[in-house]
Motif scaffolding. Structure first.
Motif, short mmCIF file in Angstrom:
data_model
loop_
_atom_site.label_atom_id
_atom_site.label_comp_id
_atom_site.label_asym_id
_atom_site.label_seq_id
_atom_site.Cartn_x
_atom_site.Cartn_y
_atom_site.Cartn_z
N ARG A 46 -41.34 32.57 23.31
CA ARG A 46 -41.66 32.49 21.89
C ARG A 46 -40.80 33.36 20.99
N LEU A 47 -40.10 34.32 21.57
CA LEU A 47 -39.31 35.25 20.77
C LEU A 47 -37.85 35.20 21.21
N THR A 48 -36.96 35.61 20.31
CA THR A 48 -35.55 35.72 20.66
C THR A 48 -35.11 37.16 20.48
N PHE A 49 -33.94 37.46 21.00
CA PHE A 49 -33.40 38.82 20.92
C PHE A 49 -33.27 39.28 19.47
N ASP A 50 -32.98 38.37 18.57
CA ASP A 50 -32.74 38.72 17.17
C ASP A 50 -34.00 38.79 16.32
N ASP A 51 -35.17 38.51 16.90
CA ASP A 51 -36.41 38.63 16.13
C ASP A 51 -36.67 40.09 15.77
N ASP A 52 -37.37 40.27 14.68
CA ASP A 52 -37.79 41.61 14.27
C ASP A 52 -38.65 42.22 15.37
N PRO A 53 -38.48 43.51 15.69
CA PRO A 53 -39.30 44.13 16.73
C PRO A 53 -40.81 43.99 16.48
N ALA A 54 -41.21 43.94 15.24
CA ALA A 54 -42.63 43.80 14.93
C ALA A 54 -43.17 42.43 15.35
N ALA A 55 -42.29 41.45 15.57
CA ALA A 55 -42.73 40.12 15.97
C ALA A 55 -43.43 40.16 17.32
N PHE A 56 -43.00 41.05 18.21
CA PHE A 56 -43.65 41.17 19.52
C PHE A 56 -45.09 41.65 19.36
N ALA A 57 -45.28 42.69 18.58
CA ALA A 57 -46.63 43.21 18.34
C ALA A 57 -47.49 42.15 17.66
N SER A 58 -46.90 41.44 16.73
CA SER A 58 -47.63 40.38 16.04
C SER A 58 -48.05 39.27 17.00
N LEU A 59 -47.15 38.88 17.90
CA LEU A 59 -47.46 37.86 18.90
C LEU A 59 -48.61 38.32 19.79
N LEU A 60 -48.56 39.55 20.26
CA LEU A 60 -49.63 40.07 21.10
C LEU A 60 -50.96 40.08 20.36
N GLY A 61 -50.93 40.49 19.11
CA GLY A 61 -52.16 40.51 18.31
C GLY A 61 -52.74 39.12 18.11
N ARG A 62 -51.89 38.16 17.81
CA ARG A 62 -52.36 36.77 17.63
C ARG A 62 -52.97 36.23 18.92
N GLU A 63 -52.31 36.48 20.03
CA GLU A 63 -52.80 35.96 21.31
C GLU A 63 -54.10 36.65 21.74
N ALA A 64 -54.24 37.92 21.42
CA ALA A 64 -55.45 38.65 21.80
C ALA A 64 -56.67 38.13 21.05
N ARG A 65 -56.46 37.58 19.88
CA ARG A 65 -57.59 37.07 19.09
C ARG A 65 -57.99 35.65 19.46
N LYS A 66 -57.26 34.99 20.31
CA LYS A 66 -57.59 33.61 20.70
C LYS A 66 -58.79 33.56 21.62
#
Length: 66
Positions: A46-66
């Motif tokens: 879901r992420l690429t090397f060039d994504d903002d570092p905060a995108a990883f935390a955001s992805l984890l947060g979204r997935e944790a709420r599912k």
């Protein structure tokens, strides 16, 4: 005791103040390895090397709420 088990022992003792026998530490190390692999695999999908570092935390947060 292998390196992963020693790492689990250090984290348990130093960061959590817990002590486990070597068998349980090996089990914990194996569980962490599986979880880490799953997180890395999904992040890679879901992420690429060039994504903002905060995108990883955001992805984890979204997935944790599912």
């Amino acid at each position: 005791m292998d390196e992963k088990t020693r790492t689990a022992a250090g984290i348990a003792a130093i960061l959590q103040g817990l002590k486990y026998d070597e068998k349980r530490l090996a089990e914990l190390a194996a569980e962490v390895e599986v979880l880490n692999g799953a997180v890395r695999s999904e992040a890679a999908r879901r992420l690429t090397f060039d994504d903002d570092p905060a995108a990883f935390a955001s992805l984890l947060g979204r997935e944790a709420r599912k």
